[in-house]
Design an enzyme around this catalytic site. Structure first.
Site, PDB file in Angstrom:
ATOM      1  N   VAL A  43      -0.858 -39.347  -9.644  1.00 43.79           N
ATOM      2  CA  VAL A  43      -0.692 -40.744 -10.045  1.00 43.79           C
ATOM      3  C   VAL A  43      -1.026 -40.822 -11.538  1.00 43.79           C
ATOM      4  O   VAL A  43      -1.976 -40.189 -11.999  1.00 43.79           O
ATOM      5  CB  VAL A  43      -1.561 -41.700  -9.193  1.00 43.79           C
ATOM      6  CG1 VAL A  43      -3.038 -41.472  -9.410  1.00 43.79           C
ATOM      7  CG2 VAL A  43      -1.229 -43.148  -9.453  1.00 43.79           C
ATOM      8  N   GLU A  44      -0.184 -41.538 -12.298  1.00 41.69           N
ATOM      9  CA  GLU A  44      -0.452 -41.737 -13.718  1.00 41.69           C
ATOM     10  C   GLU A  44      -1.246 -43.035 -13.879  1.00 41.69           C
ATOM     11  O   GLU A  44      -0.841 -44.083 -13.360  1.00 41.69           O
ATOM     12  CB  GLU A  44       0.852 -41.836 -14.511  1.00 41.69           C
ATOM     13  CG  GLU A  44       1.567 -40.508 -14.662  1.00 41.69           C
ATOM     14  CD  GLU A  44       2.854 -40.630 -15.468  1.00 41.69           C
ATOM     15  OE1 GLU A  44       3.046 -39.822 -16.398  1.00 41.69           O
ATOM     16  OE2 GLU A  44       3.685 -41.509 -15.165  1.00 41.69           O
ATOM     17  N   VAL A  45      -2.373 -42.955 -14.573  1.00 40.23           N
ATOM     18  CA  VAL A  45      -3.196 -44.140 -14.865  1.00 40.23           C
ATOM     19  C   VAL A  45      -2.956 -44.499 -16.322  1.00 40.23           C
ATOM     20  O   VAL A  45      -3.167 -43.673 -17.214  1.00 40.23           O
ATOM     21  CB  VAL A  45      -4.691 -43.850 -14.610  1.00 40.23           C
ATOM     22  CG1 VAL A  45      -5.536 -45.073 -14.934  1.00 40.23           C
ATOM     23  CG2 VAL A  45      -4.914 -43.418 -13.158  1.00 40.23           C
TER      24      VAL A  45
END
Length: 705
Positions: A456-458
């Site tokens: 997941v990209e934050v």
């Protein structure tokens, strides 16, 4: 002075309990210095002249032994050093297996790699029925093979047909699966684990386990020959020769069965030493260290809020997936809002199907399915959103709609509620532009299918608070994800490196290269699926929305080939509407056929003109060049994050370690020459970026080694 990891307690009934508890570490891992400690603790136990036997148990609350200490292997400079490590491990296990009294392993939690090899050297194995208990030999995932006798003992214990796939895939087994295969003698509730192991000791030494008739027949020379030939064929088809450990595992197991245990152990130690020095194992170990290090990082200096209740906006494919990982993995209360009840029902159906698969595999009971599903509710308004700690939106990629979602959440939720946007391309700063509390707004970009993709990209924007950032990273971890923090730039990181890679595949198609030839070229290179099949999976319409944003931000190197327009105008969205580059319906998996009508649509006659290596080079070099730009522009914080993002996000070949490890392996000067040659052949989109040119001139690498 090294603290002792082994402790002996002698009981009045002359059963000794050896507790393994590595000081100062959460997980028990096996280290070279333990050889002397094990010998000393056994000698201490043998002072009891009436010794009935020993139980080996872990002092850790949730793991038996998670494997060997990988850094110990990493420190080896030569194959001989690594081989010596394996031989030492083999000697320790052989000394345990030769004890004149019973030694029983009482297993709770992870029992992996060297941990399982330790258990295999015992007379019997009893494990807990707890969900944390997992048994397996995952060394192949590090480009290695089991080096302490595992390739020899496991086939003898459970038969070659059962053992070989376990060693070749690194698959882990739950307690009941392990008992069914005969890997453990019994699986019992944790409360009576030690007691059951003590009772097993009192029964005395085990006579060797007799394999079922079917397994004994498979040990015969003709059946064995067929079995190994089949294993080799299946392995070659899966690995395309990219994972040397797989071939060595087959060879070593075969030597042990055909030439005896001594020859098998010798072959195992030698293969272990040689594999430890391969570039593939070094790359896979680097990913292991990187993901381990990332698990310890918070992402910032703030203190994470405890998130217990999550709201999801949008019940589509992504919304349903995010709801499922929040409820099932993280154990959170989830409330879904969609403009239609069908959307809510779709999300609930997604969760039901995922849980039902677990029931089918006997991972959970039907009662547990109901219990987990009860965490998810939904409706068509904001009822139930008042107390949400975080709201994750998964609505259409329209800026005005997402800004409206921010406004509504600020109106219906608490002042502390975090708003996370699952956008794949829109700037987070734009989404937060009209927010009353922009410090609570952040990007949280999941990948489809959400339940399977680990990344997941934050994405914090300029005004995101540290507290929001660290809270979001903590939530992603609870959901079972690997979070990578990326800058708020168009396309973020993963889609930005993916777009030029897919665009180049499209150009190859327009030049007349067959669809399946292009995809096979990249699968052979090491990707799990080819770029065109990936576009079908993600959605051709989704790709068409991202590309113009990237082209506007970064120029014509992101311009989509004409193929995109023609395909979209024909109503092709990919797998989601059963109409894309491939035929859907009866065709499944790798047998899927390319849709021949597409060639007429694009006005091309398919013909193989370029080799698989040439096609792979074109697509991969576009990806590598863009990854370096992302690092140079600080879209990612360091090469490690770029490698994890590419491997976990788009399946960049793990045996290459990620784009930056691979560039170090290629050498920057060589990459520069390749890009310059491709520029001459195909145009300015291959112009090497400045950062790569500087690296080549300075003869530097991304990693210091």
């Amino acid at each position: 002075m090294e603290q002792n990891a082994f402790h002996l307690q002698m009981r009045l009934d002359h059963v000794g309990i050896i507790t393994l508890d590595v000081p100062g570490e959460k997980m028990n891992t096996l280290k070279a210095e333990f050889a002397a400690q094990i010998a000393a603790i056994i000698a201490e136990a043998r002072r009891d002249k009436q010794l009935a036997g020993l139980v080996l148990i872990s002092g850790k609350p949730d793991n038996f032994v998670a494997g060997a200490d990988i850094s110990m292997i990493d420190r080896c400079q030569t194959a001989q050093e690594a081989e010596a490590l394996a031989r030492q491990g083999q000697e320790v296990m052989a000394s345990l297996a030769a004890l004149p009294f019973p030694l029983v392993a009482a297993i709770h939690g992870a029992c992996l790699g060297g941990g399982l090899e330790l258990a295999l050297a015992c007379d019997a194995r009893i494990c807990s029925l707890d969900d944390k208990t997992r048994l397996g030999l995952p060394e192949v995932q590090l480009g290695l093979l089991p080096g302490s006798g595992g390739t020899q003992r496991l086939p003898h214990l459970i038969g070659i047909q059962q053992a070989l796939p376990l060693i070749l895939t690194g698959k882990t087994l739950r307690a009941k699966q392990a008992r069914k295969l005969g890997l453990v003698d019994d699986a019992v509730p944790q409360a009576i684990l030690l007691e059951t192991a003590i009772e097993r000791v009192k029964k005395g030494k085990n006579s060797a386990r007799v394999l079922p008739m079917r397994e004994r027949l498979l040990q015969g020379p003709i059946a064995r020959q067929v079995l190994f030939a089949l294993a080799k064929r299946q392995t070659d088809r899966k690995t395309h020769g990219n994972y040397p450990a797989a071939k060595r595992i087959i060879d070593v197991v075969r030597i042990g069965l055909e030439q005896g245990s001594r020859a098998g152990h010798d072959a195992e130690a030698q293969a272990f030493g040689e594999l430890a020095m391969t570039k593939e194992s070094a790359a896979l170990r680097s990913l292991f260290f990187a993901s381990t290090a990332m698990k310890k990082e918070q992402g910032g200096n703030g203190e994470a809020k405890i998130i217990q209740r999550v709201g999801i906006l949008g019940g589509g494919l992504m919304g349903g997936g995010i709801a499922s990982v929040s409820a099932i993995n993280a154990g959170l209360s989830v409330r879904i809002k969609d403009i239609h009840l069908n959307g809510v029902n779709h999300a609930l159906q997604t969760c039901w199907e995922l849980l039902s698969e677990k029931v089918k595999r006997r991972y959970i009971s039907e009662a547990q399915r109901q219990q987990q599903l009860a965490r998810i509710t939904g409706g068509i308004d904001y009822q139930g959103f008042t107390q949400r700690d975080m709201v994750i939106e998964a609505v259409f990629e329209e800026l005005a709609l997402k800004q409206q979602m921010v406004r509504e959440v600020e109106e219906h939720c608490q002042p502390h509620t975090i708003f996370a946007s699952n956008t794949s391309s829109l700037p987070i700063a734009d989404i937060a532009a009209k927010a009353q509390r922009p410090e609570n707004v952040i990007g949280l970009h999941y990948f489809s299918p959400v339940d399977k993709m680990p990344l997941v990209e934050v994405i914090p924007h300029g005004g995101t608070s540290e507290e929001t950032l660290v809270s979001t990273v903590a939530l992603a971890r609870k959901q079972g994800k690997t979070p990578v923090i990326v800058a708020d730039r168009p396309g973020f990181y993963v889609n930005r490196i993916l777009a030029p890679y897919i665009n180049e595949a499209m150009r190859c198609l327009l030049e007349g290269e067959p669809i399946d030839h292009i995809d096979r070229a990249l699968v052979k290179f090491g990707f799990p699926v080819g770029p065109i099949q990936l576009l079908d999976e993600v959605g051709i319409d989704v790709g068409s929305k991202i590309i113009p944003i990237l082209q506007q931000a970064y120029g014509d190197r992101f311009a989509a080939p004409d193929a995109f327009d023609a395909v979209l105008k024909d109503g092709r969205k990919g797998r989601k509407n059963g109409k894309g580059f491939y035929l859907y319906g009866s065709h499944r998996g790798q047998q899927r056929k390319a849709d021949p009508s597409l060639y007429a649509l694009l006005g091309i006659k398919p013909q193989v003109k370029q080799s698989a290596a040439q096609i792979a080079e074109r697509c991969v070099m576009m990806l590598l060049n863009e990854a370096v730009r992302c690092l140079d522009e600080e879209v990612i914080r360091q090469p490690r994050d770029g490698d994890i993002g590419a491997v976990f996000g788009i399946g960049f070949p793990p045996f290459l370690g990620g784009p930056f490890r691979y560039l170090d392996q290629l050498d920057a000067a060589e990459a520069l020459n390749t890009l310059s040659r491709l520029k001459q052949q195909y145009g300015d989109r291959f112009i090497p970026c400045d950062a790569l040119e500087n690296l080549a001139q300075q003869q530097k690498k991304f990693y210091i080694s």
